[in-house]
Design a protein around this motif. Structure first.
Motif, PDB file in Angstrom:
ATOM      1  N   LEU A   1       0.833  -1.200   0.000  1.00  0.00           N
ATOM      2  CA  LEU A   1       0.000   0.000   0.000  1.00  0.00           C
ATOM      3  C   LEU A   1       0.867   1.249   0.000  1.00  0.00           C
ATOM      4  CD1 LEU A   1      -2.652  -0.970   2.719  1.00  0.00           C
ATOM      5  CD2 LEU A   1      -2.873  -1.165   0.235  1.00  0.00           C
ATOM      6  N   ILE A   2       0.364   2.317  -0.634  1.00  0.00           N
ATOM      7  CA  ILE A   2       1.050   3.606  -0.559  1.00  0.00           C
ATOM      8  C   ILE A   2       0.049   4.670  -0.124  1.00  0.00           C
ATOM      9  CG2 ILE A   2       2.801   3.066  -2.292  1.00  0.00           C
ATOM     10  CD1 ILE A   2       1.200   4.742  -4.324  1.00  0.00           C
ATOM     11  N   ASP A   3       0.596   5.755   0.400  1.00  0.00           N
ATOM     12  CA  ASP A   3      -0.244   6.885   0.801  1.00  0.00           C
ATOM     13  C   ASP A   3       0.663   8.104   0.910  1.00  0.00           C
ATOM     14  OD1 ASP A   3      -2.386   8.414   1.615  1.00  0.00           O
ATOM     15  OD2 ASP A   3      -2.816   7.276   3.443  1.00  0.00           O
ATOM     16  N   ASN A   4       0.061   9.280   0.915  1.00  0.00           N
ATOM     17  CA  ASN A   4       0.861  10.497   1.133  1.00  0.00           C
ATOM     18  C   ASN A   4      -0.045  11.599   1.639  1.00  0.00           C
ATOM     19  OD1 ASN A   4       0.202  12.544  -1.225  1.00  0.00           O
ATOM     20  ND2 ASN A   4       0.245  10.508  -2.148  1.00  0.00           N
ATOM     21  N   HIS A   5       0.566  12.653   2.145  1.00  0.00           N
ATOM     22  CA  HIS A   5      -0.213  13.786   2.661  1.00  0.00           C
ATOM     23  C   HIS A   5       0.624  15.046   2.592  1.00  0.00           C
ATOM     24  CE1 HIS A   5      -3.132  15.972   4.992  1.00  0.00           C
ATOM     25  NE2 HIS A   5      -2.188  16.331   5.846  1.00  0.00           N
ATOM     26  N   LEU A   6       0.001  16.131   2.157  1.00  0.00           N
ATOM     27  CA  LEU A   6       0.673  17.431   2.162  1.00  0.00           C
ATOM     28  C   LEU A   6       0.595  17.942   3.600  1.00  0.00           C
ATOM     29  CD1 LEU A   6      -1.037  18.754  -1.096  1.00  0.00           C
ATOM     30  CD2 LEU A   6       1.266  17.781  -0.880  1.00  0.00           C
ATOM     31  N   LEU A   7       1.751  18.096   4.231  1.00  0.00           N
ATOM     32  CA  LEU A   7       1.753  18.305   5.693  1.00  0.00           C
ATOM     33  C   LEU A   7       1.009  19.562   6.131  1.00  0.00           C
ATOM     34  CD1 LEU A   7       5.276  17.076   6.855  1.00  0.00           C
ATOM     35  CD2 LEU A   7       3.116  15.832   6.711  1.00  0.00           C
ATOM     36  N   GLY A   8       0.926  20.557   5.247  1.00  0.00           N
ATOM     37  CA  GLY A   8       0.239  21.808   5.609  1.00  0.00           C
ATOM     38  C   GLY A   8      -1.276  21.688   5.548  1.00  0.00           C
ATOM     39  N   GLU A   9      -1.786  20.599   4.982  1.00  0.00           N
ATOM     40  CA  GLU A   9      -3.241  20.469   4.821  1.00  0.00           C
ATOM     41  C   GLU A   9      -3.874  19.699   5.988  1.00  0.00           C
ATOM     42  OE1 GLU A   9      -4.193  19.197   0.844  1.00  0.00           O
ATOM     43  OE2 GLU A   9      -3.482  21.128   0.068  1.00  0.00           O
ATOM     44  N   VAL A  10      -5.207  19.763   6.064  1.00  0.00           N
ATOM     45  CA  VAL A  10      -5.925  19.128   7.185  1.00  0.00           C
ATOM     46  C   VAL A  10      -5.612  17.620   7.191  1.00  0.00           C
ATOM     47  CG1 VAL A  10      -8.194  18.634   8.164  1.00  0.00           C
ATOM     48  CG2 VAL A  10      -7.785  20.804   6.975  1.00  0.00           C
ATOM     49  N   PRO A  11      -5.072  17.101   8.309  1.00  0.00           N
ATOM     50  CA  PRO A  11      -4.704  15.681   8.346  1.00  0.00           C
ATOM     51  C   PRO A  11      -5.930  14.766   8.321  1.00  0.00           C
ATOM     52  CG  PRO A  11      -3.757  16.909  10.197  1.00  0.00           C
ATOM     53  CD  PRO A  11      -4.756  17.801   9.546  1.00  0.00           C
ATOM     54  N   PRO A  12      -5.773  13.553   7.801  1.00  0.00           N
ATOM     55  CA  PRO A  12      -6.898  12.601   7.765  1.00  0.00           C
ATOM     56  C   PRO A  12      -7.433  12.259   9.156  1.00  0.00           C
ATOM     57  CG  PRO A  12      -5.000  11.727   6.513  1.00  0.00           C
ATOM     58  CD  PRO A  12      -4.576  13.028   7.126  1.00  0.00           C
ATOM     59  N   HIS A  13      -6.577  12.278  10.180  1.00  0.00           N
ATOM     60  CA  HIS A  13      -7.026  11.971  11.543  1.00  0.00           C
ATOM     61  C   HIS A  13      -6.873  13.218  12.406  1.00  0.00           C
ATOM     62  CE1 HIS A  13      -7.010   7.549  10.925  1.00  0.00           C
ATOM     63  NE2 HIS A  13      -6.086   7.871  10.034  1.00  0.00           N
ATOM     64  N   PRO A  14      -7.903  13.534  13.226  1.00  0.00           N
ATOM     65  CA  PRO A  14      -7.789  14.702  14.111  1.00  0.00           C
ATOM     66  C   PRO A  14      -6.766  14.443  15.215  1.00  0.00           C
ATOM     67  CG  PRO A  14      -9.757  13.445  14.640  1.00  0.00           C
ATOM     68  CD  PRO A  14      -9.147  12.789  13.444  1.00  0.00           C
ATOM     69  N   ALA A  15      -6.299  15.517  15.845  1.00  0.00           N
ATOM     70  CA  ALA A  15      -5.315  15.378  16.924  1.00  0.00           C
ATOM     71  C   ALA A  15      -5.860  14.477  18.037  1.00  0.00           C
ATOM     72  CB  ALA A  15      -4.956  16.760  17.471  1.00  0.00           C
ATOM     73  N   SER A  16      -7.187  14.516  18.235  1.00  0.00           N
ATOM     74  CA  SER A  16      -7.790  13.723  19.319  1.00  0.00           C
ATOM     75  C   SER A  16      -7.625  12.217  19.086  1.00  0.00           C
ATOM     76  CB  SER A  16      -9.271  14.073  19.461  1.00  0.00           C
ATOM     77  OG  SER A  16      -9.923  13.813  18.235  1.00  0.00           O
ATOM     78  N   ALA A  17      -7.261  11.815  17.878  1.00  0.00           N
ATOM     79  CA  ALA A  17      -7.061  10.385  17.593  1.00  0.00           C
ATOM     80  C   ALA A  17      -5.756   9.870  18.193  1.00  0.00           C
ATOM     81  CB  ALA A  17      -7.061  10.151  16.084  1.00  0.00           C
ATOM     82  N   PHE A  18      -4.940  10.801  18.707  1.00  0.00           N
ATOM     83  CA  PHE A  18      -3.624  10.403  19.227  1.00  0.00           C
ATOM     84  C   PHE A  18      -3.572  10.654  20.726  1.00  0.00           C
ATOM     85  CE2 PHE A  18      -3.314  11.490  14.799  1.00  0.00           C
ATOM     86  CZ  PHE A  18      -2.649  10.396  14.275  1.00  0.00           C
ATOM     87  N   LYS A  19      -4.179   9.741  21.463  1.00  0.00           N
ATOM     88  CA  LYS A  19      -4.240   9.918  22.922  1.00  0.00           C
ATOM     89  C   LYS A  19      -2.827   9.856  23.493  1.00  0.00           C
ATOM     90  CE  LYS A  19      -8.877   8.146  23.510  1.00  0.00           C
ATOM     91  NZ  LYS A  19      -9.070   7.586  22.169  1.00  0.00           N
ATOM     92  N   GLY A  20      -2.535  10.766  24.411  1.00  0.00           N
ATOM     93  CA  GLY A  20      -1.220  10.739  25.054  1.00  0.00           C
ATOM     94  C   GLY A  20      -0.168  11.505  24.283  1.00  0.00           C
ATOM     95  N   LEU A  21      -0.504  11.944  23.067  1.00  0.00           N
ATOM     96  CA  LEU A  21       0.459  12.748  22.315  1.00  0.00           C
ATOM     97  C   LEU A  21       0.022  14.200  22.393  1.00  0.00           C
ATOM     98  CD1 LEU A  21       0.931  10.539  19.157  1.00  0.00           C
ATOM     99  CD2 LEU A  21       2.582  10.924  20.975  1.00  0.00           C
ATOM    100  N   GLU A  22       0.954  15.078  22.635  1.00  0.00           N
ATOM    101  CA  GLU A  22       0.611  16.480  22.811  1.00  0.00           C
ATOM    102  C   GLU A  22       0.912  17.251  21.529  1.00  0.00           C
ATOM    103  OE1 GLU A  22      -1.151  19.120  23.666  1.00  0.00           O
ATOM    104  OE2 GLU A  22      -0.973  18.176  25.637  1.00  0.00           O
ATOM    105  N   PHE A  23      -0.149  17.663  20.806  1.00  0.00           N
ATOM    106  CA  PHE A  23       0.084  18.426  19.584  1.00  0.00           C
ATOM    107  C   PHE A  23      -0.144  19.912  19.790  1.00  0.00           C
ATOM    108  CE2 PHE A  23      -1.229  14.293  17.640  1.00  0.00           C
ATOM    109  CZ  PHE A  23      -0.003  14.005  17.096  1.00  0.00           C
ATOM    110  N   SER A  24      -0.734  20.249  20.964  1.00  0.00           N
ATOM    111  CA  SER A  24      -1.160  21.640  21.093  1.00  0.00           C
ATOM    112  C   SER A  24      -0.010  22.566  21.471  1.00  0.00           C
ATOM    113  CB  SER A  24      -2.285  21.738  22.110  1.00  0.00           C
ATOM    114  OG  SER A  24      -1.853  21.131  23.309  1.00  0.00           O
ATOM    115  N   SER A  25       1.031  22.042  22.142  1.00  0.00           N
ATOM    116  CA  SER A  25       2.156  22.922  22.501  1.00  0.00           C
ATOM    117  C   SER A  25       3.226  22.849  21.427  1.00  0.00           C
ATOM    118  CB  SER A  25       2.747  22.482  23.826  1.00  0.00           C
ATOM    119  OG  SER A  25       3.207  21.165  23.694  1.00  0.00           O
ATOM    120  N   ARG A  26       3.965  23.910  21.266  1.00  0.00           N
ATOM    121  CA  ARG A  26       5.037  23.934  20.261  1.00  0.00           C
ATOM    122  C   ARG A  26       6.198  23.079  20.787  1.00  0.00           C
ATOM    123  NH1 ARG A  26       3.150  27.690  16.818  1.00  0.00           N
ATOM    124  NH2 ARG A  26       4.914  27.554  15.410  1.00  0.00           N
ATOM    125  N   PRO A  27       6.910  22.373  19.870  1.00  0.00           N
ATOM    126  CA  PRO A  27       7.994  21.496  20.334  1.00  0.00           C
ATOM    127  C   PRO A  27       9.172  22.300  20.891  1.00  0.00           C
ATOM    128  CG  PRO A  27       7.973  21.631  17.948  1.00  0.00           C
ATOM    129  CD  PRO A  27       6.778  22.379  18.416  1.00  0.00           C
TER     130      PRO A  27
END
Ligand code: AMP
Length: 309
Positions: free
Chosen positions: A283-309
């Motif tokens: 299988l292959i897939d790709n995503h333009l990183l600046g565009e709306v991701p296929p999965h919302p941030a809430s799909a990644f429990k325990g990962l913090e996307f809201s603060s800047r790295p």
């Protein structure tokens, strides 16, 4: 009105010539059949931007680097014609390799290697490196299909990102048609639609969601300021590793300046690309990183996307 089902490139060519002679613009969607909603989204776009739309269904042996993949590739001519008719597509055609390259095949039924077209820079690296000869086969058949159809516009999915670069190069050399790249159609789970998904067992289909999850994770990180290429790739790999798929690549490239290797300059408009195997299925897939991701941030429990790295 019933869809015209044509069994040869010659018949397709004269149908298209008639359309053009009566002043109609022709939108064209090349496919390998076993059509799903992703293919139909291209056809609907073609119908919305042209007077008529036509589709080719041809499992092109020139672009397969694995005999079993070619043999097991799903085929469903009648179902395809029905699906296309239901969205208002006016014509679908097929043909054999011998018909597409009449008088050009060698005694063993193959096309001489020197007859294959060079696919250009977009074929270098990643898919091109994993699938020897694939893009030569794509460029050669797409050039021939453009010769048969003479479309005003041809529609391709971003799903096959490097393929869009290859066909843009084919069209540039020919001076036509206009290439329209359409967004990736996904299942509700995030899995990119693909004819090959039908060959996944139920458990594999669930695990296959790791591709779009990995791309989403990288995309969330990018959108919250992460710029380091290796760290972005690691975000994708983390999801692939959890699912235990066999990774062929998980890589970042600059969308508008294709490079076979990782770009060394700062990233501006990156695309993340991934290829992995689940059992027999690649299988292959790709995503333009600046565009709306296929999965919302809430799909990644325990990962913090809201603060800047
Ligand atoms: P294929 O039959 O796999 O050769 O695909 C025919 C065309 O449909 C290509 O331009 C693909 O990129 C496009 N396509 C395949 N899957 C999708 C999808 N999930 N979303 C959008 N386009 C797609």
């Amino acid at each position: 009105m019933r869809i015209n089902e044509l069994q040869s490139p010659a018949a397709a060519s004269s149908w298209c010539a008639q359309q053009r002679a009566s002043g109609k613009s022709v939108g064209f969607v090349p496919t390998m059949g076993a059509l799903h909603a992703g293919h139909l989204s291209l056809v609907e776009r073609a119908l919305s931007e042209n007077d008529v739309a036509c589709v080719s269904v041809f499992v092109n042996p020139l672009q397969f680097d694995e005999a079993t993949d070619l043999e097991t590739y799903p085929r469903d001519w009648e179902g395809d014609a029905k699906r296309l008719g239901s969205v208002g597509c006016q014509m679908v055609f097929t043909g054999s390799l011998a018909q597409f390259f009449e008088g050009e095949l060698e005694s063993d039924g193959a096309l001489a290697p020197e007859r294959l077209l060079a696919p250009g820079r977009g074929a270098l690296g990643l898919e091109g490196a994993c699938r020897t000869g694939h893009f030569e086969g794509v460029a050669t058949i797409v050039d021939r299909l453009f010769e048969v159809v003479h479309p005003d516009r041809a529609y391709f999915g971003q799903k096959d990102f490097q393929q869009t670069l290859v066909v843009e190069e084919v069209a540039r050399r020919r001076g036509a048609p206009q290439i329209v790249v359409c967004p990736i159609s996904r299942e509700e789970s995030g899995l990119a639609r693909s004819s090959r998904n039908e060959r996944l067992r139920p458990q594999e289909r669930e695990r296959a969601v790791c591709l779009s999850r990995g791309l989403s994770r990288a995309s969330h990180r990018w959108q919250h300021g992460l710029r380091d290429l290796r760290s972005l790739e690691a975000e994708i790999l983390a999801e692939l590793e959890v699912a235990g798929v066999q990774v062929e690549y998980a890589a970042i490239r600059e969308r508008s300046a294709w490079s076979p290797e990782s770009p060394v300059e700062d990233l501006h408009d990156p695309v993340a690309l991934v290829a992995a195997r689940l059992g027999q299925v690649r299988l292959i897939d790709n995503h333009l990183l600046g565009e709306v991701p296929p999965h919302p941030a809430s799909a990644f429990k325990g990962l913090e996307f809201s603060s800047r790295p």
